[in-house]
Write a protein that holds these residues in place. Structure first.
Motif, mmCIF file in Angstrom:
data_model
loop_
_atom_site.group_PDB
_atom_site.id
_atom_site.type_symbol
_atom_site.label_atom_id
_atom_site.label_comp_id
_atom_site.label_asym_id
_atom_site.label_seq_id
_atom_site.Cartn_x
_atom_site.Cartn_y
_atom_site.Cartn_z
ATOM 1 N N ASP A 428 0.951 -1.294 -0.006
ATOM 2 C CA ASP A 428 0.005 -0.001 -0.068
ATOM 3 C C ASP A 428 0.945 1.163 0.281
ATOM 4 O O ASP A 428 2.085 1.101 0.349
ATOM 5 N N ALA A 429 0.261 2.201 -0.235
ATOM 6 C CA ALA A 429 0.911 3.749 -0.344
ATOM 7 C C ALA A 429 1.813 4.032 0.768
ATOM 8 O O ALA A 429 2.879 4.544 0.494
ATOM 9 N N LEU A 430 1.195 3.826 1.889
ATOM 10 C CA LEU A 430 2.099 4.146 3.214
ATOM 11 C C LEU A 430 2.939 3.616 3.187
ATOM 12 O O LEU A 430 4.347 3.743 3.770
ATOM 13 N N GLU A 431 2.901 2.207 3.278
ATOM 14 C CA GLU A 431 4.281 1.348 3.209
ATOM 15 C C GLU A 431 5.248 1.610 2.236
ATOM 16 O O GLU A 431 6.604 1.739 2.445
ATOM 17 N N GLU A 432 4.943 1.990 0.991
ATOM 18 C CA GLU A 432 5.921 2.255 0.093
ATOM 19 C C GLU A 432 6.547 3.621 0.479
ATOM 20 O O GLU A 432 7.728 3.903 0.272
ATOM 21 N N GLU A 433 5.872 4.601 1.019
ATOM 22 C CA GLU A 433 6.424 5.874 1.231
ATOM 23 C C GLU A 433 7.442 5.847 2.575
ATOM 24 O O GLU A 433 8.388 6.264 2.388
ATOM 25 N N VAL A 434 6.916 4.903 3.610
ATOM 26 C CA VAL A 434 7.999 4.888 4.678
ATOM 27 C C VAL A 434 9.208 3.965 4.299
ATOM 28 O O VAL A 434 10.184 4.117 4.844
ATOM 29 N N GLY A 435 8.993 3.147 3.297
ATOM 30 C CA GLY A 435 10.080 2.311 3.014
ATOM 31 C C GLY A 435 9.716 0.582 3.176
ATOM 32 O O GLY A 435 9.355 0.535 4.482
ATOM 33 N N LEU A 436 10.011 -0.324 2.623
ATOM 34 C CA LEU A 436 9.840 -1.662 2.696
ATOM 35 C C LEU A 436 10.666 -2.128 3.960
ATOM 36 O O LEU A 436 10.219 -3.167 4.466
#
Length: 479
Positions: A428-436
């Motif tokens: 999801d977008a939030l996980e992508e933004e914070v980094g995997l």
């Protein structure tokens, strides 16, 4: 005193052991390319996703081993018979009937190739692909899709194979892909293209957070150029196992000559591709901006492009032809990379231009530059390239390219669409933004926290208390 028969038997045993050791060494070099891919991918992406891509590279080796052991090798080579054409292998599952050093080391060498095909995809979809999806497509690729390509082109029962009987050779020729420009690199590269298109670009690459198209694509700078360069050199070194090792032996008469030629052509193509890509990009940049800039990324990927481009024909092309193939490989890389951006297909490490674009070019180049004498030396057949007067081999190479594109698309496009529809493909977008790394792997790859504020305050107090008072000199006292 030993008889002639005893000496001959002893020599046969020695030669067999020598061939096993040769493939063990070459296979280990190919396997070490996994470290090169890991370094190159890690350096090319942002620091917040390093753990994720490194773990995927490790699991490429693990998944490749399990998949190729259980079913992949059987589908690729099981039941091969030069007098009978089959679409897929059907014997030797879990290596049930594979015995002896020669056969076992053959599995090891081919496993290393299968793992390479899967690794190509991992870099392209980095920074936004779910871990579960990665495992799923990696097993599908190494266990089924890739082995069918191998069977069709490298097995003696394959319909495109140059190793089948003369009566069964496609168009009377069979496809020459000595070390896998098509079989390995095109298969991995076209899978990466399908995956990237369905997965979509990273957030902020071509569109903003609201989905509006950006005026210009945004480039995400690599977090470590040093790792990129290290990975490139490791891959280059590993290619000396990839290409010369594809003789699959060294003791037979003439095999040493073929392996030596492969080493020379591999070197020249890599060097030419690197220089070609970097200086061509420099000239393009100068024409647009008036500034002279040398891009190290072009230098690195140009070298890899040259390596991919010569892989199919490394045993059948003259050194001068390898140099030409490398130069054109640099141009192919630039053209494909530019095309991907225009099509808004996001490739995090530019693996598609390197492996798919130059995998195709490698097959086509073989159809153009294959020398009659060298083809006869490596394959024992009279086929040769279009520049030597025959277009038959070029036609076979093009058919092989179309087969790989079609077969991989037939299986992997529906497979990726199914993963995407089930919500298993993209984070999801939030996980992508914070980094995997933080969202999936218990924290960042690099500890950048530094000392706490309390510790720094205590240190400052301690140093202030230990300051020395410098005494005045005699002149000042007398004054």
């Amino acid at each position: 005193m030993a008889t002639v028969d005893e000496l001959s038997a002893s020599l046969d045993v020695t030669n067999a052991g020598l061939d096993v050791f040769y493939l063990l060494f070459a296979g280990a070099m190919v396997f070490f390319m996994q470290a090169g891919f890991a370094m190159l991918c890690a350096g090319s992406i942002r620091a917040k996703n390093v753990k994720n891509i490194m773990l995927k590279n490790i699991l490429d080796a693990c998944g490749g081993a399990v998949g190729f052991w259980t079913i992949g090798y059987a589908f690729a080579y099981g039941g091969s018979d030069a007098d009978k054409l089959t679409f897929i292998g059907n014997a030797d599952f879990v290596l049930a009937n594979v015995h002896g050093g020669g056969d076992l080391i053959g599995w090891f060498f081919q496993f290393a190739f299968a793992a390479t095909a899967a690794t190509i995809v991992a870099g392209t979809v980095a920074e936004r692909c779910k871990f579960e999806a990665y495992i799923a497509y990696s097993l599908m690729l190494t266990g089924f899709v890739y082995p069918v390509v191998v069977h069709s082109i490298w097995s003696s029962s394959g319909f495109l194979s140059a190793f089948t009987s003369d009566a069964n050779k496609f168009l009377g020729s069979g496809m020459i892909d000595f070390a896998g420009s098509g079989v390995v690199h095109m298969t991995g590269g076209i899978t990466a293209l399908y995956a990237a298109k369905i997965l979509g670009p990273r957030i902020g690459r071509f569109y903003d957070a609201d989905g509006n198209e950006l005026p210009e694509p945004v480039s995400f700078p690599p977090h470590s150029v040093a790792l990129q360069v290290l990975g490139t050199f490791i891959l280059w070194v590993g290619w000396y196992g990839f290409n010369p090792g594809s003789t699959l032996g060294i003791s037979a008469a003439g095999y040493g000559d073929i392996a030596a030629l492969c080493a020379v052509t591999t070197t020249l193509a890599a060097a030419a591709g690197s220089v070609s890509a970097m200086f061509t990009d420099m000239l393009i940049t100068r024409s647009k901006t008036g500034e002279t800039m040398y891009d190290i990324t072009m230098c690195m990927n140009g070298a890899l492009s040259g390596l991919v481009g010569i892989t199919a024909g490394c045993s059948v092309c003259e050194p001068w032809a390898a140099f030409v193939i490398g130069i054109i490989a640099g141009w192919v890389y630039i053209g494909f990379s530019t095309l991907l951006v225009k099509l808004k297909i996001d490739d995090a490490v530019d693996a598609i231009p390197v492996h798919f674009g130059n995998g195709m070019w490698g097959c086509i180049a073989t159809g153009l530059f294959a020398s009659p004498g060298l083809v006869d030396q490596a394959y024992g057949t009279p086929n040769y390239g279009a520049f030597y007067g025959s277009g038959k081999l070029l036609g076979v190479e093009i058919c092989g390219i179309l087969f790989i594109i079609g077969w991989v698309g037939l299986i992997m496009i529906p497979y990726f669409l199914l993963l995407n529809a089930a919500g298993l493909f993209r984070v999801d977008a939030l996980e992508e933004e914070v980094g995997l790394d933080i969202s999936h792997h218990k924290g960042a790859a690099y500890d950048m926290s530094g000392p706490s504020e309390e510790a720094k305050e205590k240190y400052e107090i301690s140093t202030s208390q230990r300051k020395l008072v410098v005494p005045a000199d005699d002149g000042e006292e007398n004054a």
